[in-house]
Design a protein around this motif. Structure first.
Motif, PDB file in Angstrom:
ATOM      1  N   HIS A   7       0.807  -1.222   0.000  1.00 49.78           N
ATOM      2  CA  HIS A   7       0.000   0.000   0.000  1.00 49.78           C
ATOM      3  C   HIS A   7       0.844   1.277   0.000  1.00 49.78           C
ATOM      4  N   HIS A   8       2.124   1.153   0.294  1.00 49.15           N
ATOM      5  CA  HIS A   8       3.000   2.339   0.261  1.00 49.15           C
ATOM      6  C   HIS A   8       3.270   2.806  -1.162  1.00 49.15           C
ATOM      7  N   LEU A   9       3.339   1.904  -2.056  1.00 53.15           N
ATOM      8  CA  LEU A   9       3.710   2.276  -3.424  1.00 53.15           C
ATOM      9  C   LEU A   9       2.560   2.150  -4.420  1.00 53.15           C
ATOM     10  N   GLY A  10       1.612   1.388  -4.122  1.00 57.16           N
ATOM     11  CA  GLY A  10       0.492   1.253  -5.054  1.00 57.16           C
ATOM     12  C   GLY A  10      -0.736   0.809  -4.295  1.00 57.16           C
ATOM     13  N   ASN A  11      -1.868   1.305  -4.736  1.00 56.95           N
ATOM     14  CA  ASN A  11      -3.092   0.974  -4.015  1.00 56.95           C
ATOM     15  C   ASN A  11      -3.721  -0.323  -4.500  1.00 56.95           C
ATOM     16  N   VAL A  12      -3.334  -0.722  -5.726  1.00 57.54           N
ATOM     17  CA  VAL A  12      -3.975  -1.908  -6.299  1.00 57.54           C
ATOM     18  C   VAL A  12      -3.165  -3.149  -5.922  1.00 57.54           C
ATOM     19  N   LEU A  13      -3.861  -4.155  -5.438  1.00 51.35           N
ATOM     20  CA  LEU A  13      -3.180  -5.406  -5.076  1.00 51.35           C
ATOM     21  C   LEU A  13      -2.801  -6.163  -6.345  1.00 51.35           C
ATOM     22  N   CYS A  15      -2.174  -9.164  -8.884  1.00 50.55           N
ATOM     23  CA  CYS A  15      -2.766 -10.497  -9.008  1.00 50.55           C
ATOM     24  C   CYS A  15      -1.636 -11.543  -9.035  1.00 50.55           C
ATOM     25  N   GLU A  16      -1.997 -12.795  -9.025  1.00 53.92           N
ATOM     26  CA  GLU A  16      -1.024 -13.897  -8.970  1.00 53.92           C
ATOM     27  C   GLU A  16      -0.047 -13.853 -10.142  1.00 53.92           C
ATOM     28  N   GLU A  17      -0.600 -13.570 -11.326  1.00 56.03           N
ATOM     29  CA  GLU A  17       0.233 -13.539 -12.544  1.00 56.03           C
ATOM     30  C   GLU A  17       1.292 -12.436 -12.458  1.00 56.03           C
ATOM     31  N   GLU A  18       0.882 -11.293 -11.932  1.00 56.85           N
ATOM     32  CA  GLU A  18       1.798 -10.159 -11.791  1.00 56.85           C
ATOM     33  C   GLU A  18       2.899 -10.475 -10.778  1.00 56.85           C
ATOM     34  N   LYS A  19       2.505 -11.106  -9.692  1.00 58.89           N
ATOM     35  CA  LYS A  19       3.487 -11.486  -8.666  1.00 58.89           C
ATOM     36  C   LYS A  19       4.524 -12.453  -9.267  1.00 58.89           C
ATOM     37  N   GLU A  20       4.020 -13.366 -10.051  1.00 57.03           N
ATOM     38  CA  GLU A  20       4.898 -14.369 -10.661  1.00 57.03           C
ATOM     39  C   GLU A  20       5.867 -13.720 -11.649  1.00 57.03           C
ATOM     40  N   LEU A  21       5.329 -12.799 -12.460  1.00 49.20           N
ATOM     41  CA  LEU A  21       6.171 -12.094 -13.441  1.00 49.20           C
ATOM     42  C   LEU A  21       7.258 -11.270 -12.752  1.00 49.20           C
ATOM     43  N   ALA A  22       6.848 -10.546 -11.707  1.00 53.09           N
ATOM     44  CA  ALA A  22       7.803  -9.698 -10.975  1.00 53.09           C
ATOM     45  C   ALA A  22       8.895 -10.554 -10.336  1.00 53.09           C
ATOM     46  N   LYS A  57       3.248  -3.903 -18.843  1.00 44.45           N
ATOM     47  CA  LYS A  57       2.470  -4.557 -17.781  1.00 44.45           C
ATOM     48  C   LYS A  57       2.120  -3.542 -16.680  1.00 44.45           C
ATOM     49  N   SER A  58       1.593  -4.075 -15.585  1.00 43.97           N
ATOM     50  CA  SER A  58       1.164  -3.200 -14.486  1.00 43.97           C
ATOM     51  C   SER A  58       2.360  -2.542 -13.787  1.00 43.97           C
ATOM     52  N   PHE A  59       2.077  -1.544 -12.980  1.00 43.61           N
ATOM     53  CA  PHE A  59       3.139  -0.824 -12.272  1.00 43.61           C
ATOM     54  C   PHE A  59       3.987  -1.760 -11.407  1.00 43.61           C
ATOM     55  N   PHE A  60       3.311  -2.683 -10.739  1.00 41.65           N
ATOM     56  CA  PHE A  60       4.009  -3.632  -9.853  1.00 41.65           C
ATOM     57  C   PHE A  60       5.082  -4.433 -10.620  1.00 41.65           C
ATOM     58  N   VAL A  61       4.683  -4.940 -11.774  1.00 42.05           N
ATOM     59  CA  VAL A  61       5.615  -5.742 -12.590  1.00 42.05           C
ATOM     60  C   VAL A  61       6.732  -4.858 -13.131  1.00 42.05           C
ATOM     61  N   ARG A  62       6.346  -3.700 -13.654  1.00 41.03           N
ATOM     62  CA  ARG A  62       7.336  -2.785 -14.231  1.00 41.03           C
ATOM     63  C   ARG A  62       8.370  -2.360 -13.181  1.00 41.03           C
ATOM     64  N   TRP A  63       7.873  -2.056 -11.998  1.00 42.45           N
ATOM     65  CA  TRP A  63       8.765  -1.580 -10.929  1.00 42.45           C
ATOM     66  C   TRP A  63       9.829  -2.646 -10.605  1.00 42.45           C
ATOM     67  N   HIS A  64       9.388  -3.878 -10.464  1.00 39.95           N
ATOM     68  CA  HIS A  64      10.330  -4.947 -10.115  1.00 39.95           C
ATOM     69  C   HIS A  64      11.282  -5.267 -11.276  1.00 39.95           C
ATOM     70  N   CYS A  65      10.735  -5.249 -12.481  1.00 39.98           N
ATOM     71  CA  CYS A  65      11.612  -5.520 -13.647  1.00 39.98           C
ATOM     72  C   CYS A  65      12.675  -4.437 -13.776  1.00 39.98           C
ATOM     73  N   GLN A 127       5.395 -12.505  -2.890  1.00 42.57           N
ATOM     74  CA  GLN A 127       4.407 -12.300  -1.821  1.00 42.57           C
ATOM     75  C   GLN A 127       3.596 -11.023  -2.036  1.00 42.57           C
ATOM     76  N   GLY A 128       3.943 -10.320  -3.095  1.00 42.58           N
ATOM     77  CA  GLY A 128       3.184  -9.119  -3.452  1.00 42.58           C
ATOM     78  C   GLY A 128       3.673  -7.847  -2.778  1.00 42.58           C
ATOM     79  N   SER A 129       4.862  -7.872  -2.237  1.00 43.08           N
ATOM     80  CA  SER A 129       5.385  -6.651  -1.598  1.00 43.08           C
ATOM     81  C   SER A 129       6.632  -6.138  -2.330  1.00 43.08           C
ATOM     82  N   TYR A 130       7.052  -4.949  -1.935  1.00 33.29           N
ATOM     83  CA  TYR A 130       8.208  -4.310  -2.566  1.00 33.29           C
ATOM     84  C   TYR A 130       9.420  -4.427  -1.652  1.00 33.29           C
TER      85      TYR A 130
END
Lengths: 146, 263
Positions: A7-13, A15-22, A57-65, A127-130
């Protein structure tokens, strides 16, 4: 390095696919390092390709990549210096020195830290965190826009 | 945010440099009891092993002994320790000779078969000897050599044939024009000291040109110009010249080499 909840970096949780990609973006660099030894460019190419594929992809994936790619750049530089230093030594262009060993041990130390941090990042992103690296996390924040 | 990134980058860089500085304070060579040439020697050994694996060595005493006698005479006349040069005669159909790191001097039997007299063969030996003595080999260490070694290691030592081919090709490939010219002039001086007619080197190069021996010419460019320079340099060197080998020994050696080429 610091651990940041989602929640610190993005409000949207994510999904499983995004977590896996990241998570895969980090694992990719680890596998590439193992497969690509002793050529220290494979890991950079692998994370680079992953970054290009994931840029839409989503912000979460982009950030980790992005963080995965950035973390490989200094690794690529210092490993390359060691690689070519060793090649020059092997072919008699220069002589062995204590300075070479100093650099070798420093590179080994850096690679070990990088390895541990990459595994930690892969687990966190799964685990879906940064998990923010020192320097790279900050630069990633500048590069990645929501 | 940008300021923070710059500050963190500088801090990381400084930490890296500090660590390097602290590690460099330790005398690692002394600690591990290593000499400064330890890796170089090992590297040369490995490279030579790869190169050697692609060569079929000639063991006939009719060929090896006369060439060894010539090399010994040339070395002794020029104050070079014969034992420091590792002579290898390879049973190859390609007309070639090359110097290799680790003071290895490789001569193909096809080249011996092409020589019309011992002056020509001495010219070639002196030329390659000059490359070794002048340290030209080190300067030729190239990316290709490094790459071939990496290929060898990546294949787990299985693909030694391909690596050996690359290494042999790179080893016998041309030096720069300046280095070739220096080796030619040094060869003339070596031959002068050994009382062997230095025109032999020039006539050998001209012979290769007239026969169009491609592989040799490709690896030794500007042949005509080089031959002319050698002739110019050798003009001031006058007889008497000596004959190191018995004519029968020479004949037997070249006949055997030529026969191999026909097989």
């Amino acid at each position: 390095m610091e651990h940041t909840e989602i929640h610190h970096l993005g409000n949207v949780l994510p999904c499983e696919e995004e977590k896996e990609l990241a998570s895969s973006s980090y694992l990719m660099s680890l596998i590439a390092i193992i497969v690509g030894l002793p050529m220290p460019i494979i890991n950079l190419i692998a994370t680079g390709i992953f970054f290009v594929l994931a840029r839409k992809k989503s912000f979460f994936v982009r950030w980790h990549c992005t963080q995965a790619l950035l973390s490989q750049i200094p690794l690529f530089v210092i490993n390359n210096i060691l690689f070519w230093w060793t090649i020059h030594l092997l072919f008699g262009a220069i002589e062995l020195s204590s300075l070479y060993f100093s650099y070798l041990f420093l590179v080994l130390l850096y690679n070990t830290i990088d390895f541990i941090a990459t595994v930690r990042c892969a687990v966190s992103s799964r685990q879906g965190s940064y998990f923010r690296w020192y320097v790279f996390g900050t630069i990633t924040d500048i590069i990645c826009k929501k | 945010m940008k300021k923070k990134a710059i500050l963190q980058s500088i801090c990381s860089l400084l930490l890296f440099c500090l660590m390097f500085f602290l590690l460099s304070r330790v005398d690692w060579l002394r600690l591990f009891q290593l000499s400064p040439t330890a890796i170089t020697d090992k590297g040369r050994e490995v490279l030579w092993t790869i190169c050697e694996s692609g060569l079929e060595k000639e063991h006939s005493p009719h060929i090896t002994q006369p060439v060894d006698s010539l090399l010994r005479h040339l070395c002794q006349s020029n104050g070079i320790e014969r034992e420091s040069i590792h002579l290898v005669i390879a049973r190859e159909k390609e007309v070639n000779a090359f110097a290799y790191i680790g003071n290895h001097l490789v001569i193909h039997t096809a080249l011996i078969g092409k020589c019309r007299n011992e002056q020509e063969l001495c010219g070639v030996i002196c030329h390659e000897l000059a490359h070794i003595q002048k340290g030209h080999i080190k300067q030729k260490v190239s990316f290709s050599l490094a790459l071939s070694s990496v290929l060898y290691f990546l294949s787990g030592g299985q693909d030694s044939g391909a690596a050996a081919n690359i290494i042999q090709h790179v080893s016998s490939a041309a030096f720069s024009r300046d280095l070739e010219a220096e080796a030619d002039l040094t060869a003339v001086l070596y031959m002068k000291e050994a009382r062997i007619n230095p025109m032999g080197l020039a006539t050998f190069l001209e012979e290769m040109e007239s026969y169009g021996v491609l592989e040799y010419l490709m690896e030794h460019p500007d042949t005509q110009k080089r031959a002319a320079n050698i002739r110019k340099e050798a003009q001031g060197i006058h007889p008497p010249f000596i004959q190191v080998l018995n004519p029968n020994t020479w004949q037997k050696m070249t006949d055997e080499c030529r026969q191999q080429g026909l097989q």
